[in-house]
Design an enzyme around this catalytic site. Structure first.
Site, PDB file in Angstrom:
ATOM      1  N   GLN A 179     -54.555   1.977  15.475  1.00 26.26           N
ATOM      2  CA  GLN A 179     -54.054   2.556  14.217  1.00 26.26           C
ATOM      3  C   GLN A 179     -53.881   4.066  14.306  1.00 26.26           C
ATOM      4  OE1 GLN A 179     -52.829   0.992  11.702  1.00 26.26           O
ATOM      5  NE2 GLN A 179     -53.610  -1.096  11.912  1.00 26.26           N
ATOM      6  N   HIS A 201     -46.623  -3.027  17.751  1.00 27.29           N
ATOM      7  CA  HIS A 201     -46.086  -3.313  16.409  1.00 27.29           C
ATOM      8  C   HIS A 201     -46.678  -2.449  15.308  1.00 27.29           C
ATOM      9  CE1 HIS A 201     -49.188  -6.076  14.455  1.00 27.29           C
ATOM     10  NE2 HIS A 201     -49.640  -6.062  15.689  1.00 27.29           N
ATOM     11  N   CYS A 331     -55.169  -9.673   8.650  1.00 25.37           N
ATOM     12  CA  CYS A 331     -55.752 -10.856   9.291  1.00 25.37           C
ATOM     13  C   CYS A 331     -56.984 -11.344   8.560  1.00 25.37           C
ATOM     14  CB  CYS A 331     -56.050 -10.573  10.739  1.00 25.37           C
ATOM     15  SG  CYS A 331     -56.537  -8.896  11.032  1.00 25.37           S
TER      16      CYS A 331
HETATM   17  N1  PLP Z   1     -57.281  -3.009  16.369  1.00 27.17           N
HETATM   18  C1  PLP Z   1     -56.930  -2.524  15.175  1.00 27.17           C
HETATM   19  C2  PLP Z   1     -57.641  -1.325  14.632  1.00 27.17           C
HETATM   20  C3  PLP Z   1     -55.922  -3.140  14.441  1.00 27.17           C
HETATM   21  O1  PLP Z   1     -55.581  -2.660  13.244  1.00 27.17           O
HETATM   22  C4  PLP Z   1     -55.276  -4.282  14.987  1.00 27.17           C
HETATM   23  C5  PLP Z   1     -54.234  -5.021  14.208  1.00 27.17           C
HETATM   24  O2  PLP Z   1     -54.364  -5.158  13.010  1.00 27.17           O
HETATM   25  C6  PLP Z   1     -55.669  -4.738  16.251  1.00 27.17           C
HETATM   26  C7  PLP Z   1     -56.670  -4.074  16.908  1.00 27.17           C
HETATM   27  C8  PLP Z   1     -55.018  -5.926  16.880  1.00 27.17           C
HETATM   28  O3  PLP Z   1     -53.769  -5.612  17.429  1.00 27.17           O
HETATM   29  P1  PLP Z   1     -52.682  -6.775  17.702  1.00 27.17           P
HETATM   30  O4  PLP Z   1     -52.193  -7.203  16.357  1.00 27.17           O
HETATM   31  O5  PLP Z   1     -51.620  -6.097  18.515  1.00 27.17           O
HETATM   32  O6  PLP Z   1     -53.367  -7.842  18.462  1.00 27.17           O
END
Ligand code: PLP
Length: 397
Positions: A179, A201, A331
């Site tokens: 982030q 993304h 999520c």
């Molecule tokens: N780490 C953080 C702080 C995130 O916000 C996210 C996604 O929401 C992830 C890891 C996971 O990344 P990815 O969606 O590319 O697996």
């Protein structure tokens, strides 16, 4: 036929739209340049060159060498690779209570495979105290994993201080910068980390591609076994279009910092935040409630609680009117227990449930902020009119 209803997207911490320039850079790698980057013929050489050029661009964004970049399928894989790959049975790991589940659940798994884990707390502003990390060190500590910026609050952690603690103790330091990338400048040498995760993304590259920076000379056990891709650290045929997109987005992010776009972004975010606080009663920025004790945040995020409002209902009401925001992380929203991040900051369960995250992207305009401001104040006012508990409190106070 009228105009389609206006839609404003302020959920860029969940995912961002792919920028047109990024899509254009990727396009030929779906069609004419389809070769396997490991093939020695011309088709392979073309895609190999594109992958290596993208690696240079990602390295330039992070201030490291191209050889220190491992392409992955995203932030989750980069986090898993660092945390599992840098530790062995018997090792001790230090992490924090506000990490993304890609880190926290990986650490939970570590306990099942013979590592020990200490989870350090955060204060009311959502920050880890580096002194807590120092105190948690043991002779068996092998890894510290503390995120650079939190996905729900945008709060930046004191990663440089934690990097120094790790260096003094001779332990590895991994930071989840998913982030932070594209929002604040990142220099891995200044942070002093051995490993750092990013995800395409979250900064206008496609979903399903990311990278792990791994400092030269740091031993890592792979998660996947197969071919010798990525110098045997991540087996599997490269996602060439995705990697090209990540490279292009990294380049655009670097150019944007040079132009000072991050300052424009924080001005837009501040206008939204200050506007909401001025127009809506009983609205509080999570992490900012202690006046004059502000904490550094990424420029695109604000997390606000609207007392006596059910956050999920507000998200749905705003969505119906054309504004996309989120109650908690993408999520974990829908989960009944509420945000582990806000709970760790000491918020009550009802305050957690009344919290909404607004996150801006490169495509966000001044008009989007005007639209969001008007809609949020009108919607909160209408929901409170219908809320017996809010009316009762208002009358009695
Ligand atoms: N780490 C953080 C702080 C995130 O916000 C996210 C996604 O929401 C992830 C890891 C996971 O990344 P990815 O969606 O590319 O697996």
């Amino acid at each position: 036929m009228g105009m389609p209803p206006r839609r404003v997207y302020l959920d860029n911490n969940a995912t961002t739209p792919v920028l047109p320039e990024v899509f254009e850079a990727m396009r030929p790698y779906f069609t004419e340049h389809f070769g396997n980057a490991s093939s020695i013929h011309t088709h392979g050489q073309e895609t190999r060159a594109a992958v290596e050029s993208a690696r240079e661009s990602v390295a330039a964004l992070l201030g490291c060498r191209a050889a220190e970049i491992i392409f992955t399928s995203g932030g989750t894989e980069a986090d898993n690779l660092a945390i599992v790959g840098l530790t062995k049975p018997g090792d001790h790991v230090i992490t924090s209570s506000i990490e993304h589940h890609a880190v926290l659940h990986t650490c939970k798994h570590l306990e099942a495979i013979g590592r020990e884990v200490t989870i350090v707390p955060v204060d009311g502003r959502g920050q880890v105290d580096p002194a807590d990390v120092q105190r948690a060190l043991r002779p068996t500590t092998r890894l510290i994993s503390i995120m650079m910026a939190n996905n729900e609050t945008g709060v930046l952690q004191a990663v440089e201080e934690i990097g120094k603690i790790a260096a003094d103790a001779g332990v590895c330091f991994h930071t989840d910068a998913v982030q932070a990338a594209g929002k604040v400048a990142i220099d891995v040498n200044q942070i002093g980390c051995h490993a750092l995760s990013i995800s395409g993304h979250k900064f206008h590259a496609p979903q399903g591609v990311g990278a792990l920076y791994l400092r030269k000379g740091t031993h890592l056990d792979p998660l996947f076994y197969g071919g010798s891709h990525e110098r045997s650290r991540r087996a599997g045929t490269e996602n060439v279009p995705g990697i090209v997109g990540l490279g292009k987005a990294s380049q655009l992010a670097k150019d944007a910092f040079d132009r000072g776009d991050d300052k424009k972004m924080s001005a837009l975010r501040d206008r939204l935040e200050q506007g909401i606080l001025a127009q809506v009663e009983d609205a509080v920025v999570n992490g900012e409630s202690e006046k004059n004790n502000r904490v550094a945040r990424v420029p695109n995020t604000t997390n606000i609680r609207f007392e006596h409002i059910e956050g999920e209902s507000l998200v749905i009401a705003l969505d119906l009117k054309g504004l996309a925001v989120s109650a908690g992380a993408a999520c974990s929203s829908g989960a009944t227990e509420g945000s582990h991040v806000l709970l760790a900051m000491g918020l009550r369960a009802d305050q957690v449930r009344s919290s909404i995250r607004f996150s801006l992207g490169k495509q966000t305009t001044d008009e989007d902020i005007d639209f969001a401001l008007a809609l949020v104040s009108e919607t909160v006012a209408r929901m409170r009119e219908l809320s017996p508990s809010y009316r009762k409190e208002a009358i009695s106070s």
